[in-house]
Design an enzyme around this catalytic site. Sequence first.
Site, mmCIF file in Angstrom:
data_model
loop_
_atom_site.group_PDB
_atom_site.id
_atom_site.type_symbol
_atom_site.label_atom_id
_atom_site.label_comp_id
_atom_site.label_asym_id
_atom_site.label_seq_id
_atom_site.Cartn_x
_atom_site.Cartn_y
_atom_site.Cartn_z
ATOM 1 C CG LEU A 94 -1.726 1.221 1.499
ATOM 2 C CD1 LEU A 94 -2.870 1.515 0.549
ATOM 3 C CD2 LEU A 94 -2.199 1.130 3.028
ATOM 4 C CG ASP A 95 1.797 2.820 3.668
ATOM 5 O OD1 ASP A 95 1.053 3.545 3.802
ATOM 6 O OD2 ASP A 95 2.160 2.068 4.687
ATOM 7 C CD GLU A 97 6.553 -4.410 -0.904
ATOM 8 O OE1 GLU A 97 7.069 -3.330 -0.620
ATOM 9 O OE2 GLU A 97 5.767 -5.057 0.118
ATOM 10 N NE ARG A 117 1.670 1.889 14.353
ATOM 11 C CZ ARG A 117 0.536 1.740 14.585
ATOM 12 N NH1 ARG A 117 -0.023 1.906 15.692
ATOM 13 N NH2 ARG A 117 -0.456 1.430 13.544
ATOM 14 C CB THR A 132 0.845 6.533 3.203
ATOM 15 O OG1 THR A 132 0.679 5.487 2.220
ATOM 16 C CG2 THR A 132 -0.695 7.435 3.153
ATOM 17 C CE LYS A 175 10.689 4.692 1.220
ATOM 18 N NZ LYS A 175 11.062 5.084 0.072
ATOM 19 N N GLY A 176 8.205 -0.913 4.877
ATOM 20 C CA GLY A 176 7.649 -2.181 4.593
ATOM 21 C C GLY A 176 7.587 -2.918 5.998
ATOM 22 C CG ASN A 189 -2.822 3.734 10.631
ATOM 23 O OD1 ASN A 189 -3.967 3.838 11.422
ATOM 24 N ND2 ASN A 189 -1.762 3.803 11.099
ATOM 25 C CE LYS A 223 4.674 -6.165 3.016
ATOM 26 N NZ LYS A 223 4.194 -5.098 2.430
ATOM 27 C CB SER A 269 -0.400 -2.824 3.757
ATOM 28 O OG SER A 269 -0.011 -1.944 4.585
ATOM 29 C CB ALA A 270 3.749 -3.691 7.423
ATOM 30 C CB SER A 271 -0.194 0.031 7.085
ATOM 31 O OG SER A 271 -0.673 1.211 7.764
HETATM 32 C C1 BG6 Z 1 4.236 -0.200 5.984
HETATM 33 C C2 BG6 Z 1 5.057 1.193 5.718
HETATM 34 O O1 BG6 Z 1 3.528 -0.246 4.671
HETATM 35 O O2 BG6 Z 1 3.530 -0.014 6.923
HETATM 36 C C3 BG6 Z 1 5.888 1.108 7.130
HETATM 37 O O3 BG6 Z 1 5.842 1.054 4.537
HETATM 38 C C4 BG6 Z 1 5.190 1.252 7.998
HETATM 39 O O4 BG6 Z 1 6.875 2.383 6.684
HETATM 40 C C5 BG6 Z 1 4.302 -0.067 8.387
HETATM 41 O O5 BG6 Z 1 5.973 1.094 9.374
HETATM 42 C C6 BG6 Z 1 3.362 0.004 9.605
HETATM 43 O O6 BG6 Z 1 2.166 0.889 9.567
HETATM 44 P P1 BG6 Z 1 1.350 1.483 10.666
HETATM 45 O O7 BG6 Z 1 0.342 2.373 9.680
HETATM 46 O O8 BG6 Z 1 0.762 0.401 11.135
HETATM 47 O O9 BG6 Z 1 2.221 2.182 11.656
HETATM 48 MG MG MG Z 2 5.663 0.334 0.823
#
Ligand code: BG6
Ligand code: MG
Length: 232
Positions: free
Chosen positions: A23-24, A184, A62, A30, A58-59, A133, A160, A129-131
């Site tokens: 995603l990011d 990616e 948090r 983002t 990246k990837g 959010n 990742k 995505s690892a996010s």
């Molecule tokens: C990944 C980003 O997609 O999500 C990282 O590339 C980030 O930089 C990770 O740390 C976790 O994101 P979040 O939104 O859960 O803090």
């Molecule tokens: Mg990314």
Amino acid sequence: MKPTTPDSGRESRYMIRAFIFDLDGVLTDTAEYHYQAWKRIAEEYGLFFDRNANEQLKGVSRRRSLDLILEINQAGQRFNEQEKEQMVREKNRIYRNLLKNITDRDILPGIQGFLKEARERGLLLAVASASRNADSVLNRLGIKPVFDYIADAGQIARTKPDPEVFLDCCRNLGVLPHSCIGFEDSQAGIEAIRAAGMRSVGIRVKVTTLAPDLPYQGTEELDVQQVLDYFE
Ligand code: BG6
Ligand code: MG
């Protein structure tokens, strides 16, 4: 461009069934907001952090991102667990504030057309995505319904470069990794795709260990036919 192998006379070595996207930095920018938020935390706590160091983050999750910043500063022992939790919370508060302004105008160039065409051709689409959010970012971008599956980072144990999030997508799409292409922008992500047994498309990846199978300099260059021709 297509590699020549003893099989290349055959119809196709692989049937591509799915595209799985980070995603990011791939669907939206983002990645820049993650950088800005960590930069503010680093300044507040007197830690060194720059764009080059940011590439390693990246990837990755948090919490692992904070540990990497502390490792770079040899400051792992300078903060106790409570302080580290506080830093991670603060970073997320800053990041979520930056997210408030994003809309569908923040979808990276060429992505909407690329997703539409991929769908029309019957490819399955997922987000790896690892996010944590990711759901709210995709909602703000208005592209959630395009995807057949969106991995829940909260349910993924290993960040990742571990392949877990990509394998989770393959499993939920009901497809084998070798018939999936991963997209990616991070080195950790390219390694995760390889470890999953998938092939990779890189978007402006700063390569330190493993190059993407098919590298692009920006999302505006993405072309469904070209990607399929390259891998099939
Ligand atoms: C990944 C980003 O997609 O999500 C990282 O590339 C980030 O930089 C990770 O740390 C976790 O994101 P979040 O939104 O859960 O803090
Ligand atoms: Mg990314």
